[in-house]
Scaffold this active site. Structure first.
Site, mmCIF file in Angstrom:
data_model
loop_
_atom_site.group_PDB
_atom_site.id
_atom_site.type_symbol
_atom_site.label_atom_id
_atom_site.label_comp_id
_atom_site.label_asym_id
_atom_site.label_seq_id
_atom_site.Cartn_x
_atom_site.Cartn_y
_atom_site.Cartn_z
ATOM 1 N N ARG A 1 2.437 -33.516 -23.192
ATOM 2 C CA ARG A 1 2.493 -34.444 -22.049
ATOM 3 C C ARG A 1 1.364 -35.469 -22.109
ATOM 4 O O ARG A 1 0.181 -35.101 -22.132
ATOM 5 C CB ARG A 1 2.367 -33.609 -20.766
ATOM 6 C CG ARG A 1 2.219 -34.395 -19.499
ATOM 7 C CD ARG A 1 3.517 -35.011 -19.062
ATOM 8 N NE ARG A 1 3.411 -35.574 -17.725
ATOM 9 C CZ ARG A 1 4.282 -36.425 -17.223
ATOM 10 N NH1 ARG A 1 5.321 -36.828 -17.947
ATOM 11 N NH2 ARG A 1 4.135 -36.888 -15.993
ATOM 12 N N GLU B 1 5.981 -0.702 -6.448
ATOM 13 C CA GLU B 1 5.255 0.449 -7.033
ATOM 14 C C GLU B 1 3.839 0.550 -6.469
ATOM 15 O O GLU B 1 2.897 0.910 -7.170
ATOM 16 C CB GLU B 1 5.295 0.404 -8.564
ATOM 17 C CG GLU B 1 6.746 0.438 -9.060
ATOM 18 C CD GLU B 1 6.967 1.071 -10.395
ATOM 19 O OE1 GLU B 1 6.055 1.760 -10.881
ATOM 20 O OE2 GLU B 1 8.069 0.888 -10.943
ATOM 21 N N THR C 1 1.619 -1.583 -3.183
ATOM 22 C CA THR C 1 1.034 -2.914 -2.985
ATOM 23 C C THR C 1 -0.404 -2.939 -3.533
ATOM 24 O O THR C 1 -1.003 -1.885 -3.780
ATOM 25 C CB THR C 1 0.967 -3.242 -1.479
ATOM 26 O OG1 THR C 1 0.150 -2.239 -0.856
ATOM 27 C CG2 THR C 1 2.360 -3.246 -0.844
HETATM 28 N N1 CAA Z 1 -0.727 12.638 -8.961
HETATM 29 C C1 CAA Z 1 -0.422 13.887 -8.549
HETATM 30 N N2 CAA Z 1 -0.571 14.270 -7.238
HETATM 31 C C2 CAA Z 1 -1.022 13.353 -6.371
HETATM 32 C C3 CAA Z 1 -1.333 12.034 -6.751
HETATM 33 C C4 CAA Z 1 -1.180 11.687 -8.111
HETATM 34 N N3 CAA Z 1 -1.459 10.468 -8.534
HETATM 35 N N4 CAA Z 1 -1.739 11.352 -5.666
HETATM 36 C C5 CAA Z 1 -1.701 12.202 -4.630
HETATM 37 N N5 CAA Z 1 -1.260 13.410 -5.070
HETATM 38 C C6 CAA Z 1 -1.118 14.626 -4.261
HETATM 39 C C7 CAA Z 1 -2.466 15.045 -3.679
HETATM 40 O O1 CAA Z 1 -3.166 15.876 -4.568
HETATM 41 C C8 CAA Z 1 -2.042 15.774 -2.439
HETATM 42 O O2 CAA Z 1 -1.580 17.044 -2.783
HETATM 43 P P1 CAA Z 1 -2.143 18.423 -2.125
HETATM 44 O O3 CAA Z 1 -2.454 18.139 -0.678
HETATM 45 O O4 CAA Z 1 -1.028 19.366 -2.307
HETATM 46 O O5 CAA Z 1 -3.342 18.736 -2.891
HETATM 47 C C9 CAA Z 1 -0.834 15.015 -1.994
HETATM 48 O O6 CAA Z 1 -0.310 14.335 -3.126
HETATM 49 C C10 CAA Z 1 -1.086 14.034 -0.879
HETATM 50 O O7 CAA Z 1 -2.073 13.113 -1.323
HETATM 51 P P2 CAA Z 1 -2.725 12.095 -0.299
HETATM 52 O O8 CAA Z 1 -3.209 12.883 0.898
HETATM 53 O O9 CAA Z 1 -3.680 11.246 -1.028
HETATM 54 O O10 CAA Z 1 -1.424 11.260 0.178
HETATM 55 P P3 CAA Z 1 -1.300 10.070 1.221
HETATM 56 O O11 CAA Z 1 -0.196 10.387 2.153
HETATM 57 O O12 CAA Z 1 -2.635 9.731 1.807
HETATM 58 O O13 CAA Z 1 -0.761 8.883 0.303
HETATM 59 C C11 CAA Z 1 -0.900 7.039 -1.178
HETATM 60 C C12 CAA Z 1 -1.443 8.412 -0.761
HETATM 61 C C13 CAA Z 1 -1.686 6.663 -2.404
HETATM 62 C C14 CAA Z 1 -1.121 5.996 -0.091
HETATM 63 C C15 CAA Z 1 0.586 7.163 -1.526
HETATM 64 O O14 CAA Z 1 1.342 7.414 -0.356
HETATM 65 C C16 CAA Z 1 1.166 5.927 -2.193
HETATM 66 O O15 CAA Z 1 1.021 5.767 -3.415
HETATM 67 N N6 CAA Z 1 1.860 5.035 -1.454
HETATM 68 C C17 CAA Z 1 2.587 3.919 -2.051
HETATM 69 C C18 CAA Z 1 3.974 4.331 -2.421
HETATM 70 C C19 CAA Z 1 4.590 3.422 -3.446
HETATM 71 O O16 CAA Z 1 3.981 3.060 -4.433
HETATM 72 N N7 CAA Z 1 5.855 3.072 -3.225
HETATM 73 C C20 CAA Z 1 6.595 2.299 -4.168
HETATM 74 C C21 CAA Z 1 7.908 2.959 -4.394
HETATM 75 S S1 CAA Z 1 8.772 2.695 -5.881
HETATM 76 C C22 CAA Z 1 9.153 1.046 -5.993
HETATM 77 O O17 CAA Z 1 8.367 0.245 -5.704
HETATM 78 C C23 CAA Z 1 10.457 0.516 -6.471
HETATM 79 C C24 CAA Z 1 11.227 1.229 -7.470
HETATM 80 O O18 CAA Z 1 12.422 1.039 -7.594
HETATM 81 C C25 CAA Z 1 10.592 2.158 -8.381
#
Ligand code: CAA
Length: 384
Positions: A269, A364, A366
């Protein structure tokens, strides 16, 4: 480029996928963006090339590739078509990996070979209309009835909801147990009571379908329970750890495509009697963007390498996803700016890249959720 040396095999996979992507996948990307046609033919060929279940061991029909090879391949597909890449990412990172990590031997033998062939494409249904960032508050239920579970509820924003051959769905099996009362089930397409609802009309990733999935007294054999009752939330979180590296890979691929297009445009350009690439303002943009892409790539490699070594990589996956998805939004914006008014038209690829990248900071998990995950891991306690 990487701070460690890629192996000959990794380089070979990268170059094979690059050639396929730029020749085959790129050829129909703009048209699919308009028509919203699902990239079924691309996916079939990707199955033949071993890209649909790359990390699945050979005994179940996969390639047994490492995560580094996988992110290299996924970035190359995203470079040409982000819609095709997101289908590949959910299928490989969340669905195949969850069956591999939590499935019974019978489930692995039954589903994985058909998935690695791309005969069936996987979807993952966690999100609901009122439960996005907070999946524990989901309302879908699964009630045991003899040798079946009966699932009722609505899932939203499901990637490949319409075109999938199977979906892993989470549902509450025990209301009192909160996250420990959530279970995961493998539901095959065609199961009575599994209904494809609204198909979203999206700003970007238009060739990848995003739908509601409605479960109406959907009877699923008990043998389709993934893991044990109550494992569903853990399965989702673990799947999303891997998925988030995949979103970083998509971001790197789209950002590289944006930069390459902007460089080409700037070198062609003329304004004020010279190529705009000769202006320092543009050169500094290009230098900064290349640096940011490289930083994101290294974070992506670092999370992938930790996963390959069997280390806990939750924090690194969130860092890679956070940085790379924010980076690609800055970069597609700047690259569109370099294109000037032409960038705002559909005659230039950058217009599509700008739209496609927008959701990367949202799905997956925010950017805000990635910061929750990262800070929880650093502070070793939980937010209020
Ligand atoms: N691996 C394994 N276990 C895990 C983990 C991980 N990465 N993260 C948490 N856990 C377990 C914890 O150990 C805990 O287990 P125990 O109590 O039995 O020990 C349990 O999960 C609960 O953990 P938290 O108390 O930390 O959970 P929370 O309710 O506070 O949530 C969060 C945590 C990170 C906010 C989670 O809810 C989250 O990731 N939210 C976002 C969800 C998301 O990404 N959604 C997108 C969906 S898919 C998509 O986008 C489209 C598609 O088509 C695929």
């Amino acid at each position: 480029m990487a701070f460690f040396k890629l192996t000959d095999e990794q380089l070979m996979i990268q170059s094979m996928v690059r050639e396929f992507s730029r020749k085959v996948v790129a050829a129909t990307a703009a048209e699919r963006d308009k028509s919203k046609e699902f990239p079924a033919e691309n996916l079939k060929q990707m199955g033949e090339l071993g890209l649909m279940g790359m990390m699945v061991p050979v005994e179940y029909g996969g390639e047994g590739a490492d995560t580094i090879s996988y992110v290299l391949a996924l970035s190359e597909i995203a470079y040409s078509c982000a819609s095709t890449a997101v289908v590949m990412s959910v299928h490989n990172s969340i669905v195949c990996e969850s069956i591999l990590n939590f499935g019974s031997e019978a489930q692995k033998k039954r589903f994985l070979p058909r998935m690695t062939d791309a005969e069936i494409i996987g979807a993952f249904a966690l999100t609901e209309p009122h439960a996005g960032s907070d999946p524990v508050s989901q309302l879908t239920t699964a009630v045991k009835d003899g040798d079946h579970y009966v699932i009722n509820g609505t899932k939203r924003f499901i990637t490949t909801g319409k075109n999938c051959g199977l979906v892993i769905v989470t549902a509450k099996t025990d209301e009192a147990e909160k996250h420990r009362g959530i279970s995961a089930f493998i539901v095959e397409k065609g199961t009575p009571g599994l209904i494809v609802g609204n198909v979203e009309d999206k700003m970007g990733l238009r060739a990848s379908d995003t739908t509601d999935l409605i479960f109406e007294d959907c009877r699923v054999p008990a043998e389709n329970l993934l893991g044990r009752e109550g494992d569903g939330f853990k399965i989702a979180m673990k799947g999303l750890d891997g998925g988030r590296i995949g979103i970083a890979a998509q971001s790197v691929g789209v950002a590289q495509a944006a930069l390459d297009n902007a460089v080409k445009y700037a070198k062609g350009r003329d304004q004020f009697g010279q190529k705009i690439s000769k202006f320092q303002g543009i050169r500094w943009y290009i230098a900064d963007m290349a640096t940011e892409i490289e930083a994101a790539r290294q974070l992506m490699f670092s999370a992938a390498a930790m996963k390959d070594r069997g280390e806990k990589y939750t924090q690194q996956a969130s860092m890679a996803k956070l940085f790379a998805s924010e980076m690609v939004n800055r970069i597609t914006g700047k690259c569109l700016q370099i294109h000037g008014g032409y960038g705002f038209t559909k005659d230039y690829v950058i217009e599509r890249l700008y739209r496609d990248a927008r959701v990367f900071t949202i799905y997956e998990g925010t950017s805000e959720i990635q910061r929750v995950v990262i800070s929880n891991n650093i502070l070793k306690d939980k937010r209020k």
